[in-house]
Enzyme design. Structure first.
Site, mmCIF file in Angstrom:
data_model
loop_
_atom_site.group_PDB
_atom_site.id
_atom_site.type_symbol
_atom_site.label_atom_id
_atom_site.label_comp_id
_atom_site.label_asym_id
_atom_site.label_seq_id
_atom_site.Cartn_x
_atom_site.Cartn_y
_atom_site.Cartn_z
ATOM 1 N N ASP A 188 1.004 -1.213 0.094
ATOM 2 C CA ASP A 188 -0.602 -0.033 0.040
ATOM 3 C C ASP A 188 0.590 1.442 0.126
ATOM 4 O O ASP A 188 0.255 1.986 0.369
ATOM 5 C CB ASP A 188 -0.721 -0.198 0.838
ATOM 6 C CG ASP A 188 -2.418 -1.402 1.309
ATOM 7 O OD1 ASP A 188 -2.196 -1.932 2.067
ATOM 8 O OD2 ASP A 188 -2.046 -1.627 0.249
ATOM 9 N N THR A 189 2.148 1.438 -0.586
ATOM 10 C CA THR A 189 2.117 2.757 -0.914
ATOM 11 C C THR A 189 2.215 3.153 -1.366
ATOM 12 O O THR A 189 1.018 3.597 -2.109
ATOM 13 C CB THR A 189 3.899 2.279 -1.830
ATOM 14 O OG1 THR A 189 5.657 2.016 -1.101
ATOM 15 C CG2 THR A 189 4.793 3.174 -2.251
ATOM 16 N N VAL A 190 2.182 5.032 -1.100
ATOM 17 C CA VAL A 190 1.278 5.899 -1.560
ATOM 18 C C VAL A 190 2.204 6.738 -3.102
ATOM 19 O O VAL A 190 3.199 6.736 -3.057
ATOM 20 C CB VAL A 190 0.367 6.451 -0.729
ATOM 21 C CG1 VAL A 190 -0.311 5.449 0.057
ATOM 22 C CG2 VAL A 190 2.070 7.831 0.337
#
Length: 366
Positions: A188-190
């Site tokens: 879930d890196t943004v």
């Protein structure tokens, strides 16, 4: 003077998004997209819009960045972040930094300071890490950007860390995670990409990294050419991309830079879908297949603007990923209400399978 025209895309990472969290994820992405669009509407540069959008994602505990980041093996938050501006191709990043509320602010400030001439002619760094990055943040942004490291540990991140740490320490006694998910699924890196007709392209990425990572580890979100890229291409306009996934796999192929190079060298009639497919299959997956990895994880959002002989460039959003899902939101000056989606692989025709690689590619007019 031309009418302001601008576009923004944010993403919540490539990985496995449980249906139970879809609404929270889409709400968080829509809110971040709105923040970025408001920044552009007020006349800010694309780089400032990237910062505004990613700050909102870093503050939302549903995402693996800032507050809510995955925890290291020692149970601490260590963040990476980077930004890149497309015209001058300036870049700034931080890595493995603790106790910083919004890492993307520090990355953008590093980029800004690199443009200031040094009185001794010294070259300013593109990347700062750990204590050096934290000291820089305090000097240039003040105490407000700093927090006690333990305050950045969210309840959700702590629960995940406890589950997986017990599995590591007591493999025979610890319960299995829900849905038999794997450790690499929790990413879930943004990130964000933006373009305006006044200021061009910018891209950014922010990440807490892999769960149970070794302290001091730096991933693609801090690495030049891996986590984000933005460039202006004469006669074609340009592109910006932001990348998520397993950092080591992405860094080995400098995925963001590889994609930018492929787009730049393609003919004017180059099909972006085929370019994406080629880079993901041949450049990214190819090297990992040679290392015995059958299904490397990566996902990206790509914003392109093409002149095509018209007065106004044609802007298009592309999304590609090899993981089970990827979450995105997008909006523009023409369509200011954000659209948020959790894209999932399925039986659709836009899934290409080559040597076991499941690749989802889609595009949107925004």
């Amino acid at each position: 003077m031309s009418t302001p025209d601008f576009y923004v895309v944010v993403h919540g990472g490539a990985g496995v998004h449980k249906h139970d969290y879809d609404q929270q994820v889409k709400q968080g992405l829509a809110a971040a997209c709105t923040k970025a669009l408001q920044s552009l509407s007020s006349g800010a540069q694309s780089l400032e819009a990237i910062e505004a959008g990613i700050c909102a994602l870093e503050d939302d505990p549903i995402f693996n960045a800032g507050f809510g980041s995955n925890l290291t093996l020692e149970g601490k938050v260590e963040c990476d972040a980077a930004v890149m501006e497309g015209t001058a191709q300036d870049f700034g990043s931080i890595g493995a930094v603790s106790g910083v509320k919004n890492p993307i602010k520090v990355a953008r400030t590093i980029l800004g300071q690199s443009r200031v001439p040094d009185k001794l002619g010294r070259i300013f760094p593109m990347t700062l890490v750990a204590d050096g990055a934290r000291a820089f943040a305090k000097q240039h942004l003040g105490e407000d950007v700093l927090q006690p490291p333990e305050q950045l540990v969210s309840p959700k991140a702590l629960k995940q860390w406890s589950t997986w740490k017990r599995r590591l320490d007591e493999p025979d006694q610890a319960p299995k995670p829900d849905n038999n998910s794997g450790l690499d699924d929790i990413q879930d890196t943004v990130g964000a990409v933006a373009w305006s007709n006044a200021h061009g392209f910018a891209a950014g990425v922010s990440s807490g990294g892999l769960l149970l990572k070794h302290p001091g580890r730096i991933g693609q979100a801090a690495t030049f050419g891996a986590g984000c890229w933005a460039q202006h291409t004469p006669n074609k306009c340009g592109m910006a991309c932001s990348v998520s996934g397993a950092g080591e796999e992405i860094m080995r192929t400098s995925l963001a830079q590889q994609l930018a190079s492929a787009i730049e060298t393609a003919s004017e009639s180059g099909d972006v879908h085929e370019i994406l497919k080629g880079v993901m299959e041949e450049k990214f997956a190819g090297i990992h297949r040679s290392r015995g990895q059958s299904h490397p994880n990566a996902g990206l959002v790509l914003l392109t603007a093409e002149n095509e002989g018209e007065e106004e460039p044609r802007v298009r959003l592309w999304c590609a990923f090899t993981t089970e899902s990827m979450a995105i939101a997008y909006a523009s000056s023409r369509h200011p209400v954000p659209k948020a989606k959790v894209l999932r692989r399925g039986p659709e025709k836009n899934i290409a399978t080559t040597d076991g690689l499941h690749l989802y590619i889609t595009s949107f007019s925004i």
